[in-house]
Every structure is written in C-alpha cells, then in structure tokens.
Write a protein that holds these residues in place. Structure first.
Motif, PDB file in Angstrom:
ATOM      1  N   ASP A 179       0.110   1.470  -6.205  1.00 39.74           N
ATOM      2  CA  ASP A 179       0.158   1.990  -4.824  1.00 39.74           C
ATOM      3  C   ASP A 179       0.776   1.011  -3.752  1.00 39.74           C
ATOM      4  N   SER A 180       0.932  -0.110  -4.076  1.00 39.55           N
ATOM      5  CA  SER A 180       1.327  -1.028  -3.111  1.00 39.55           C
ATOM      6  C   SER A 180       2.790  -1.373  -3.565  1.00 39.55           C
ATOM      7  N   VAL A 181       3.165  -1.157  -4.628  1.00 41.58           N
ATOM      8  CA  VAL A 181       4.508  -1.333  -4.983  1.00 41.58           C
ATOM      9  C   VAL A 181       5.462  -0.215  -5.139  1.00 41.58           C
ATOM     10  N   ASP A 182       6.536  -0.221  -4.550  1.00 42.56           N
ATOM     11  CA  ASP A 182       7.535   0.972  -4.609  1.00 42.56           C
ATOM     12  C   ASP A 182       8.755   0.673  -5.173  1.00 42.56           C
ATOM     13  N   GLY A 183       9.743   1.414  -5.129  1.00 37.91           N
ATOM     14  CA  GLY A 183      11.058   1.181  -5.586  1.00 37.91           C
ATOM     15  C   GLY A 183      11.028   0.933  -7.414  1.00 37.91           C
ATOM     16  N   ASP A 184      12.052   0.349  -7.853  1.00 40.22           N
ATOM     17  CA  ASP A 184      11.916   0.044  -9.208  1.00 40.22           C
ATOM     18  C   ASP A 184      11.309  -1.178  -9.844  1.00 40.22           C
TER      19      ASP A 184
END
Length: 562
Positions: A179-184
């Motif tokens: 939930d806290s980490v986005d992108g690749d």
C-alpha cells in the motif's frame, strides 16, 4: 587461537605474541552472526522505531498528529528467518552469487537483514548512506554495477532520478508495504511475506567477496574497496579489544549514533556485536541530540558505545550525566579523527567507571591500532598496534624505516592477508600502489612512534578532510560547487575546527563580480547538500580573485591551507 572465541589476555605483550588469525576453511558471516550462538532465541537487535507525525488524511491533506516511539525486538532466530525470506526473494528477482546489491537504509532492521540475505546468496553488499545526494548515489551504484538496491523511502525519489544512469540496476526494493510503495519498486514487507525461510546458504569461505565500501580520496573519484568475508572477523577482533574484552555472549549491549553504512559502525559495532553474540540498538535519527543520546543509553542499558569524536564533544555539553541518567556504560570507543586530550580527560573526570579507547583503521586496512586497558591511555595518542598486525614508520619517499620519534608514513602488515581489502574496484594500478614490494600496506597517514611504542598522528600525506568522523574527498565537493553558474573555479580544504576536528572550507573564484555574497554562499551550500551529502557542504566559503595553481593547472590545496 580460534576465530569463534576471541581469547582474553591480561597482558598486551602476551596478546601480541600468542594471538593468531586461525580463520576457518568455510565461513559465511550470515551463519556466523546468527546461528553459532548457544541461545539463538536471545535478543540480537532492539530497534526503537521513531513515532510518526504530519500524516495525510483521507482527502490528501496534511493533518498533524504524532505517535510515541515504539521498541521492536528481534532475536537471532527472527533475523535468520527474515534474511532467509529476503534471500529467496532476491533470488527470484535474478540476484546471483557475485552480483552487487546496494543497501541505502539507515539504522533500521532492514539494513542488516539485507546484508545477511546477500551473503546467504553469495552476493556482494554495497553499503550506502541515506545522507548521500543524487551524484554520490549515482556514481556508486553505477560504478559497482549493482543489479538491485534496497532503499529507505526517504531516498526513493533520488533513486528514480538516477535509475537511467545505472544500466545494471534491474530491481529497486523499497521499505514498506504494498500500500505504501508505488511505481515499479518492490515492497520489502511484501517480498518477505510472499517467500519462505529455509534457503540453502551459499558455500562461502573467508576469501569470498563480501562488500564494496566506498572511500574518498584527494584526487579522482571515490574508490570502491572490495573486501572478502574475512573483513568481519578482523573488525570483530578489533572491537573485542577496544571494547575492553567485554563482549561475552549475551552480556553486552552496543550502540552507535554513526550511520550503519560506515565501516566502524557496520563492522566494528553492529556485526562485531553479533559475532560475539551481543545485542545492538538501532535508532535512526536526523542529527545528534546529546540529551536524547544519554536518555537512549539509559533506556536500553547500553554498556558499549562507539562515539565519533564530534558526538563525544557534544555529550560534553550535558552537565552531570551520571547524576541525571542511570547509565550502565562501561566503555566509549572512538575513531574517525584523533581524540583531543580534553575529551579523554572529560570522560575520566565525569564518569566513575567508564573507559575511553581511541582506535584507528582504514576502509582498506581494517581496524589496526588502538587503546585498551592493556596499557595506560596517553591522551592524543592513537594507541598501539592490535594483536594480529605489525606496523612500521616509513620514509614516504625511500620506504626505509625512520627512527623512533621521527615522523614517517604509517605502514601496516597483517599476519593474515585476508583481513585486509582485496582490491580497489576497477583500479588495479591503485591497488598495486597501496602495497610496497616488501609487503607493507601504506596508509597515507604521517605518524611518529615514541620509545614506549605509542603512535601519534601528525597529518595526512593526501588532502582527505576528516570532518565529524567522515572522510571527505575535496574533489567531489569541488565538482559539486562547479555546477553553480556563478563559480569559475574552486579549491576545497580542511581547516581546524574545535567541534568537527576539521571544517570544510571552499575558496571560490567567481565567474563575475558577486552582488550578494551571503546569498551565493547559501546557494553553494544547498547545492552541495543536494548533490553529495549533508556533511560535505562547506562550512566556510571565501571568495578570491584567483586560486593558486601548479604549472599543470591543478589547484595547490597546500597553499590554500597555509
């Protein structure tokens, strides 16, 4: 003597005579640190998680609230489990033996967990600090050809900026949840949850490549120092000595405010603690608050503390620490720059039963000289050679030994070559130049030895600046400053500073007349902070009409210092 149990010696001469580097045929630090102890259910790490504040509400607006700091404990078994899971995840991402993996994480559990996971795979760790700016991170990740990097959220944006300039970098793992980490980027917690422990540990030896640590020089770019696994045994042996042979399994609690990216903090404190079966305290903080440091040491019952000299000087500003705090302290150890006599005197006068031991080492050559209870501390002295090393004071030009009491270059020879570095990554000529034909490793530091065997630091043969315990290469700072359009030329040197040991001073030749000197100084400092590291900005900036140069156009830094 066995590598598994560091012997206790009451007498310095006997220790020098009898100690031997009896390294094992097979050695993996992940196994050594986690699995060899009598009771692996004991606490290995006490992590004080900072409270959170200024979180966003559900509408994306900022709302101010805070939480208390929380303490998490990790046993040796816990760390073994988590590093197994991360190793399995890294293997699924394509990391193989010999690959380099960057670690850009402060004093959080994920930092050592990543190193341990790397070694379980046979991969090579690249310890890096969150204090690094864009250029510093880009150079080190590109130069080491890191294929993966584990990062703190605070540096994720910088990593994305430089990713295209690091063609070998395939995987970015960010601390946090899905939930806290986005992108690749991959979420660290998610990778651990989705993999099982039980990975087969890489069949390693003391000669297996272990880590690339970057060190700054006075000329040229930073050099990657490749070490084998024997590095950690050398650091653990040194720690046993400068922590007064007081690292009995399960009996000591260690802490340092120094970043775990640095050799004396990572190998000489964190992993030394685990080699001996002791507890380490992790406490990520920005800056150093002496009152808070005393409070932390009281809360966690810290018995052994590695304190850079700058931190010790700040601790001196707190009145009656033993009266204000219920401390369990037994030993301060310090390195990074010579301890001044007033610091040693302060410890002896302020604390009833606390020793202080200065020690000396290099990124390349382990921790080789220091003080301990074996002999009387001489304030200002580096101490004497640790068991397992021979030292010589050589004429820098002829490489002949100089008489006692005369200044020469400190040279060191280990009883076992493996506890020193393997090579400068990508610089074979510099690797060869580090060692003389007779086997002495040159330190580049000028010292003198008195008739009782004490060594006294005099100066460096190069221009490296030692500020607050950090080694700063002036060329890196100069190159960052030259990115400012208003700067024509610049020379950077270290100047004496009461708190830092040395302060960074920049002599700036402007491209045009300076209309607002204060504004330009602040812009230059901000530029260096953003491109390099917080501690590398120049505390002093002097504008000059012309800089002294050699006939080949190089800045004469010695003239600037004079």
């Amino acid at each position: 003597m066995s590598w598994t149990v560091m012997p206790t010696f009451d007498d310095y001469d006997r220790a020098r005579e009898e100690f031997e580097w009896d390294l094992p045929d097979d050695f993996n630090p992940a196994v050594d640190f986690l699995r060899k102890h009598d009771d692996t259910s004991r606490v290995a790490l006490r992590y004080e998680r900072p409270g959170e504040s200024d979180k966003e509400d559900g509408n994306g607006d900022s709302e101010t609230h805070s939480t208390e700091d929380t303490i998490e404990t990790y046993t040796f078994d816990d760390l073994d489990d988590r590093s197994d899971r991360l190793a399995a995840a890294l293997a699924d991402l394509g990391v193989e033996a010999g690959d380099r993996v960057g670690v850009v994480v402060p004093q959080k559990p994920q930092n050592p967990i990543t190193h341990l996971a790397n070694w379980k795979l046979g991969a090579v760790s690249v310890p890096l600090t969150v204090l690094f700016g864009r250029d510093a991170l880009q150079y080190r990740l590109e130069d080491s050809e890191a294929t993966a990097v584990v990062v703190d959220p605070s540096v994720r944006g910088t990593i994305e900026e430089i990713r295209d300039e690091c063609p070998a970098l395939e995987s970015v793992i960010e601390l946090g949840t899905a939930d806290s980490v986005d992108g690749d980027a991959y979420a660290f917690d998610e990778l651990l949850a989705s993999h099982e422990p039980g990975i087969e540990v890489y069949d390693a030896t003391p000669e297996t490549p272990s880590a690339i640590m970057y060190t700054s020089g006075s000329t040229g770019p930073p050099k990657g120092v490749l070490h084998s696994h024997a590095l950690w045994l050398g650091r653990a042996a040194a720690a046993y000595n400068y922590f007064e042979q007081g690292l009995a399994e399960g009996e000591a609690t260690l802490w340092t405010p120094a970043d775990w990216a640095w050799g004396a903090a990572l190998g000489g404190t964190l992993f030394a603690a685990w080699h001996h079966g002791c507890t380490i305290v992790g406490w990520p903080r920005e800056g150093f608050d002496p009152e808070a440091a005393y409070d932390l040491m009281e809360r966690h019952g810290v018995t052994k503390a590695f304190m850079p000299p700058t931190a010790l000087r700040m601790l001196m500003g707190v009145d009656d620490p033993e009266g204000q705090f219920d401390l369990a302290l037994e030993t301060f150890a310090s390195a990074g720059e010579p301890l001044t006599p007033e610091v040693v005197d302060w410890v002896q006068e302020t604390f009833a039963n606390v020793g202080i031991n200065d020690f000396y080492g290099q990124t390349e050559l382990n921790l080789v000289v220091g003080n301990s209870s074996w002999f009387e501390t001489r304030p200002g002295s580096m101490g004497k050679p640790f068991p397992g090393y021979e030292v010589a004071i050589l004429d820098p030009d002829s490489e002949e030994r100089v008489p006692e009491g005369e200044v020469g270059e400190l040279a060191v020879k280990p009883d076992d070559r493996r506890v020193f570095f393997n090579e400068y990554w990508g610089f074979p000529e510099k690797t060869a130049a580090k060692q003389t034909e007779s086997g002495w490793f040159r330190t580049g530091d000028l010292v003198e030895r008195d008739d009782e065997g004490y060594l006294w630091f005099v100066s460096r043969t190069d221009d490296v600046i030692l500020t607050s315990g950090y080694r700063v290469g002036p060329m890196e700072v100069e190159e960052a400053i030259l990115h400012h359009d208003a700067v024509e030329q610049v020379g950077v040197v270290g100047v004496p500073d009461e708190t830092r040991g040395e302060a960074i001073k920049a002599f700036v030749q402007p491209a045009t007349a300076v209309a607002d000197a204060a504004k330009l100084r602040e812009e230059i400092r901000t530029l260096v902070r953003e491109r390099l590291a917080e501690y590398e900005y120049p505390q002093e900036i002097e504008f000059v009409d012309e800089l002294p140069t050699t006939t080949t156009g190089k800045i004469r830094r010695r003239s600037l210092r004079d």
